[in-house]
Design a protein around this motif. Structure first.
Motif, PDB file in Angstrom:
ATOM      1  N   ALA A 132       0.986  -1.104   0.098  1.00 23.70           N
ATOM      2  CA  ALA A 132       0.062   0.031  -0.083  1.00 23.70           C
ATOM      3  C   ALA A 132       0.791   1.196   0.008  1.00 23.70           C
ATOM      4  O   ALA A 132       0.581   1.956  -0.642  1.00 23.70           O
ATOM      5  N   TYR A 133       1.821   1.195   0.903  1.00 23.09           N
ATOM      6  CA  TYR A 133       2.875   2.304   0.876  1.00 23.09           C
ATOM      7  C   TYR A 133       3.512   2.694  -0.459  1.00 23.09           C
ATOM      8  O   TYR A 133       3.662   3.688  -1.122  1.00 23.09           O
ATOM      9  N   ILE A 134       4.086   1.548  -0.976  1.00 23.62           N
ATOM     10  CA  ILE A 134       4.890   1.707  -2.200  1.00 23.62           C
ATOM     11  C   ILE A 134       4.088   2.082  -3.452  1.00 23.62           C
ATOM     12  O   ILE A 134       4.519   2.917  -4.206  1.00 23.62           O
ATOM     13  N   ASN A 135       2.639   1.441  -3.465  1.00 23.69           N
ATOM     14  CA  ASN A 135       1.945   1.658  -4.693  1.00 23.69           C
ATOM     15  C   ASN A 135       1.257   2.990  -4.615  1.00 23.69           C
ATOM     16  O   ASN A 135       0.750   3.398  -5.666  1.00 23.69           O
ATOM     17  N   GLU A 136       1.258   3.654  -3.580  1.00 26.54           N
ATOM     18  CA  GLU A 136       0.306   4.904  -3.542  1.00 26.54           C
ATOM     19  C   GLU A 136       1.172   6.127  -3.777  1.00 26.54           C
ATOM     20  O   GLU A 136       2.555   6.074  -3.378  1.00 26.54           O
ATOM     21  N   GLU A 137       0.770   7.065  -4.454  1.00 27.10           N
ATOM     22  CA  GLU A 137       1.399   8.322  -4.912  1.00 27.10           C
ATOM     23  C   GLU A 137       0.864   9.501  -3.821  1.00 27.10           C
ATOM     24  O   GLU A 137      -0.250   9.249  -3.467  1.00 27.10           O
ATOM     25  N   TYR A 138       1.458  10.513  -3.551  1.00 28.45           N
ATOM     26  CA  TYR A 138       1.018  11.765  -2.723  1.00 28.45           C
ATOM     27  C   TYR A 138       0.030  12.317  -3.745  1.00 28.45           C
ATOM     28  O   TYR A 138       0.462  12.756  -4.837  1.00 28.45           O
ATOM     29  N   ALA A 139      -1.140  12.658  -3.001  1.00 32.35           N
ATOM     30  CA  ALA A 139      -2.132  13.207  -3.596  1.00 32.35           C
ATOM     31  C   ALA A 139      -2.022  14.815  -3.809  1.00 32.35           C
ATOM     32  O   ALA A 139      -2.602  15.636  -4.851  1.00 32.35           O
ATOM     33  N   GLY A 140      -1.160  15.321  -2.895  1.00 31.66           N
ATOM     34  CA  GLY A 140      -0.974  16.907  -2.961  1.00 31.66           C
ATOM     35  C   GLY A 140      -2.110  17.559  -2.853  1.00 31.66           C
ATOM     36  O   GLY A 140      -2.962  17.344  -1.951  1.00 31.66           O
ATOM     37  N   GLY A 141      -2.084  18.954  -3.358  1.00 32.34           N
ATOM     38  CA  GLY A 141      -3.480  19.615  -3.293  1.00 32.34           C
ATOM     39  C   GLY A 141      -3.882  20.066  -2.035  1.00 32.34           C
ATOM     40  O   GLY A 141      -2.817  20.633  -1.421  1.00 32.34           O
ATOM     41  N   ARG A 142      -5.059  19.996  -1.447  1.00 29.86           N
ATOM     42  CA  ARG A 142      -5.406  20.367  -0.053  1.00 29.86           C
ATOM     43  C   ARG A 142      -4.332  19.751   1.122  1.00 29.86           C
ATOM     44  O   ARG A 142      -4.314  20.533   2.224  1.00 29.86           O
ATOM     45  N   HIS A 143      -3.654  18.796   0.622  1.00 26.05           N
ATOM     46  CA  HIS A 143      -3.163  18.081   1.693  1.00 26.05           C
ATOM     47  C   HIS A 143      -1.627  18.795   1.846  1.00 26.05           C
ATOM     48  O   HIS A 143      -1.072  18.552   2.866  1.00 26.05           O
ATOM     49  N   GLN A 144      -1.370  19.600   0.774  1.00 24.16           N
ATOM     50  CA  GLN A 144       0.107  20.231   0.893  1.00 24.16           C
ATOM     51  C   GLN A 144       0.076  21.387   2.073  1.00 24.16           C
ATOM     52  O   GLN A 144       1.138  21.444   2.731  1.00 24.16           O
ATOM     53  N   ILE A 145      -1.100  21.897   2.243  1.00 25.06           N
ATOM     54  CA  ILE A 145      -1.050  22.800   3.486  1.00 25.06           C
ATOM     55  C   ILE A 145      -0.658  22.154   4.746  1.00 25.06           C
ATOM     56  O   ILE A 145       0.267  22.713   5.512  1.00 25.06           O
ATOM     57  N   ARG A 146      -1.079  21.059   5.040  1.00 26.89           N
ATOM     58  CA  ARG A 146      -0.822  20.355   6.348  1.00 26.89           C
ATOM     59  C   ARG A 146       0.543  19.962   6.497  1.00 26.89           C
ATOM     60  O   ARG A 146       1.611  19.989   7.283  1.00 26.89           O
ATOM     61  N   VAL A 147       1.151  19.420   5.431  1.00 28.04           N
ATOM     62  CA  VAL A 147       2.500  19.087   4.972  1.00 28.04           C
ATOM     63  C   VAL A 147       3.629  20.181   5.164  1.00 28.04           C
ATOM     64  O   VAL A 147       4.477  20.177   5.773  1.00 28.04           O
ATOM     65  N   ASP A 148       3.227  21.508   4.704  1.00 27.49           N
ATOM     66  CA  ASP A 148       3.880  22.524   4.748  1.00 27.49           C
ATOM     67  C   ASP A 148       4.061  22.909   6.073  1.00 27.49           C
ATOM     68  O   ASP A 148       4.953  23.329   6.734  1.00 27.49           O
ATOM     69  N   MET A 149       2.959  22.808   7.027  1.00 26.38           N
ATOM     70  CA  MET A 149       2.596  23.067   8.392  1.00 26.38           C
ATOM     71  C   MET A 149       3.690  22.269   9.256  1.00 26.38           C
ATOM     72  O   MET A 149       4.318  22.590  10.127  1.00 26.38           O
ATOM     73  N   LEU A 150       3.580  20.803   9.083  1.00 26.78           N
ATOM     74  CA  LEU A 150       4.574  19.947   9.439  1.00 26.78           C
ATOM     75  C   LEU A 150       5.924  20.385   9.448  1.00 26.78           C
ATOM     76  O   LEU A 150       6.893  20.311  10.230  1.00 26.78           O
TER      77      LEU A 150
END
Length: 142
Positions: free
Chosen positions: A120-138
């Motif tokens: 599941a981890y290897i086959n999934e790609e990062y969705a980006g979009g609205r999730h990038q806001i939280r990744v930037d906050m982290l």
């Protein structure tokens, strides 16, 4: 895809099993802990440093419960790590959090579940979009 993997003594057998599983899928595995004897702090540091140095695309760390490796990986600026024990969490942390390392507990999951988690981890790609806001906050927190 290149995958870095590492474990302490308690995760060593599961790590060896998962290496073969990942290689059978056609991915290159770089084992940062080819022999026994390291503590989870040292083994996780090797994997996290390798990811930060762009030796591979993603990392997997394994200890008995996953929590210790998760804590060590999270101390590295630029690492987003999640402790996972099911396929859905593994997929979602990659998709929504852009996790570059997952931590697995060998005393929590067996071989078949670990295969599903890794797949599941290897086959999934990062969705980006609205999730990038939280990744930037982290990333700003460190």
């Amino acid at each position: 895809m290149k995958i870095l993997i590492g474990s302490d003594d308690n995760g060593f057998e599961l790590k060896e099993y998962l290496k073969k599983h990942i290689e059978r899928q056609g991915h290159e595995v770089i084992d940062k802990t080819p022999s026994r004897g390291l503590d989870f702090v040292d083994s996780t540091h090797l994997v996290a440093s390798g990811i930060l140095n762009k030796e591979a695309d993603r990392g997997i760390v394994i200890d008995e419960y996953g929590a210790g490796s998760f804590m060590v990986a999270s101390k590295h600026k630029g690492i987003t790590c999640a402790e996972v024990s099911d396929e859905h969490s593994s997929k979602m942390t990659r998709s929504h959090n852009n996790a570059n390392i997952i931590a697995i507990g060998s005393g929590i999951v067996g071989r078949k579940l670990a295969e599903g988690i890794v797949d599941a981890y290897i086959n999934e790609e990062y969705a980006g979009g609205r999730h990038q806001i939280r990744v930037d906050m982290l990333n700003k927190m460190l």
